[in-house]
Design a protein around this motif. Structure first.
Motif, mmCIF file in Angstrom:
data_model
loop_
_atom_site.group_PDB
_atom_site.id
_atom_site.type_symbol
_atom_site.label_atom_id
_atom_site.label_comp_id
_atom_site.label_asym_id
_atom_site.label_seq_id
_atom_site.Cartn_x
_atom_site.Cartn_y
_atom_site.Cartn_z
ATOM 1 N N GLY A 80 -34.244 -40.531 0.047
ATOM 2 C CA GLY A 80 -35.631 -40.316 -0.326
ATOM 3 C C GLY A 80 -35.833 -40.764 -1.748
ATOM 4 O O GLY A 80 -34.920 -40.676 -2.570
ATOM 5 N N GLY A 81 -37.019 -41.290 -2.028
ATOM 6 C CA GLY A 81 -37.283 -41.754 -3.377
ATOM 7 C C GLY A 81 -38.729 -41.574 -3.770
ATOM 8 O O GLY A 81 -39.627 -41.625 -2.933
ATOM 9 N N ASP A 82 -38.925 -41.351 -5.055
ATOM 10 C CA ASP A 82 -40.259 -41.213 -5.612
ATOM 11 C C ASP A 82 -40.418 -42.172 -6.777
ATOM 12 O O ASP A 82 -39.488 -42.387 -7.559
ATOM 13 C CB ASP A 82 -40.485 -39.781 -6.124
ATOM 14 N N ALA A 83 -41.611 -42.751 -6.855
ATOM 15 C CA ALA A 83 -42.009 -43.603 -7.965
ATOM 16 C C ALA A 83 -43.477 -43.297 -8.231
ATOM 17 O O ALA A 83 -44.130 -42.627 -7.436
ATOM 18 C CB ALA A 83 -41.815 -45.073 -7.600
ATOM 19 N N SER A 84 -43.984 -43.801 -9.303
ATOM 20 C CA SER A 84 -45.393 -43.587 -9.621
ATOM 21 C C SER A 84 -46.274 -44.029 -8.455
ATOM 22 O O SER A 84 -46.252 -45.189 -8.066
ATOM 23 C CB SER A 84 -45.755 -44.374 -10.876
ATOM 24 N N ARG A 85 -46.970 -43.080 -7.840
ATOM 25 C CA ARG A 85 -47.902 -43.318 -6.732
ATOM 26 C C ARG A 85 -47.249 -43.927 -5.489
ATOM 27 O O ARG A 85 -47.915 -44.564 -4.686
ATOM 28 C CB ARG A 85 -49.073 -44.185 -7.197
ATOM 29 N N ASN A 86 -45.947 -43.747 -5.318
ATOM 30 C CA ASN A 86 -45.222 -44.256 -4.152
ATOM 31 C C ASN A 86 -44.082 -43.310 -3.814
ATOM 32 O O ASN A 86 -43.508 -42.685 -4.699
ATOM 33 C CB ASN A 86 -44.617 -45.634 -4.443
ATOM 34 N N PHE A 88 -40.838 -42.655 -0.457
ATOM 35 C CA PHE A 88 -40.290 -43.004 0.851
ATOM 36 C C PHE A 88 -39.253 -41.979 1.263
ATOM 37 O O PHE A 88 -38.663 -41.295 0.433
ATOM 38 C CB PHE A 88 -39.677 -44.415 0.860
ATOM 39 N N GLU A 89 -39.060 -41.878 2.564
ATOM 40 C CA GLU A 89 -37.980 -41.105 3.188
ATOM 41 C C GLU A 89 -37.359 -42.027 4.219
ATOM 42 O O GLU A 89 -38.081 -42.744 4.923
ATOM 43 C CB GLU A 89 -38.512 -39.848 3.882
ATOM 44 N N ALA A 90 -36.041 -42.030 4.325
ATOM 45 C CA ALA A 90 -35.376 -42.933 5.266
ATOM 46 C C ALA A 90 -34.125 -42.290 5.852
ATOM 47 O O ALA A 90 -33.477 -41.475 5.211
ATOM 48 C CB ALA A 90 -34.995 -44.239 4.574
ATOM 49 N N VAL A 114 -43.066 -44.494 4.440
ATOM 50 C CA VAL A 114 -43.470 -44.810 3.078
ATOM 51 C C VAL A 114 -44.888 -44.317 2.853
ATOM 52 O O VAL A 114 -45.696 -44.242 3.778
ATOM 53 C CB VAL A 114 -43.382 -46.326 2.778
ATOM 54 N N SER A 115 -45.183 -43.981 1.601
ATOM 55 C CA SER A 115 -46.542 -43.565 1.260
ATOM 56 C C SER A 115 -46.881 -44.102 -0.120
ATOM 57 O O SER A 115 -46.002 -44.467 -0.900
ATOM 58 C CB SER A 115 -46.674 -42.043 1.313
#
Length: 167
Positions: A80-86, A88-90, A114-115
């Motif tokens: 799972g990852g987070d970035a500014s305004r993004n 994902f989970e995989a 993804v979002s």
């Protein structure tokens, strides 16, 4: 949910390749856009990865949990990852099978949600970028194996199946 899959052929045997796929230092060298990978435990990694999809180029803080490691046959990971305004989970799974000539046939499959801005670009754009990134990863890993760069598995072969990204 977006699904990706593919395969990879190597002249190296599965047991040798396993070390490359489970060595964080090797992974950091091979993963496109990867700034670094830290080993948090025998089954947990964290990384910083920049991925460009069109004009969107987020830098993700990524957490990876190895939920199954059956050396040298199967590796399953949740990420799972987070970035500014993004975000994902995989879930990704890879199997390594020895070929008759002693090389390896690897197959992989990933399901990703993804979002954010990156999701607005659509599955087609994400799919072409994912294909390119995965191809580059396998090519770089194979090149290191061909050069004989030392690799050592640092992932537990019996990770805690109960481990999750929620912890």
């Amino acid at each position: 949910m977006i699904e990706f899959s593919g395969d990879f052929e190597s002249e190296h045997p599965p047991d040798e390749l396993w070390n490359y796929f489970t060595d964080p230092e090797i992974l950091a060298q091979c993963a496109p856009g990867c700034d670094h990978i830290e080993q948090e435990s025998e089954s947990e990694l964290s990384a910083t990865v920049s991925v460009g999809v069109g004009s969107v180029k987020p830098t993700f803080d990524v957490d990876v949990v190895v939920v199954e490691a059956d050396r040298p046959h199967k590796l399953v990971m949740n990420a799972g990852g987070d970035a500014s305004r993004n975000s994902f989970e995989a879930v990704a799974e890879m199997t390594l099978e020895e070929r008759d000539d002693g090389g390896t046939h690897a197959t992989w499959h990933a399901e990703t949600a993804v979002s954010g801005l990156i999701a607005s670009l659509g599955q087609r754009a994400l799919g072409s970028v994912a294909d390119r990134l995965v191809s580059n990863f396998f090519a770089d890993l194979e090149a290191l194996a061909d050069e004989g760069v030392p690799a050592e598995s640092k992932i537990s072969e019996k990770p805690d199946a109960a481990a999750s990204l929620d912890e």
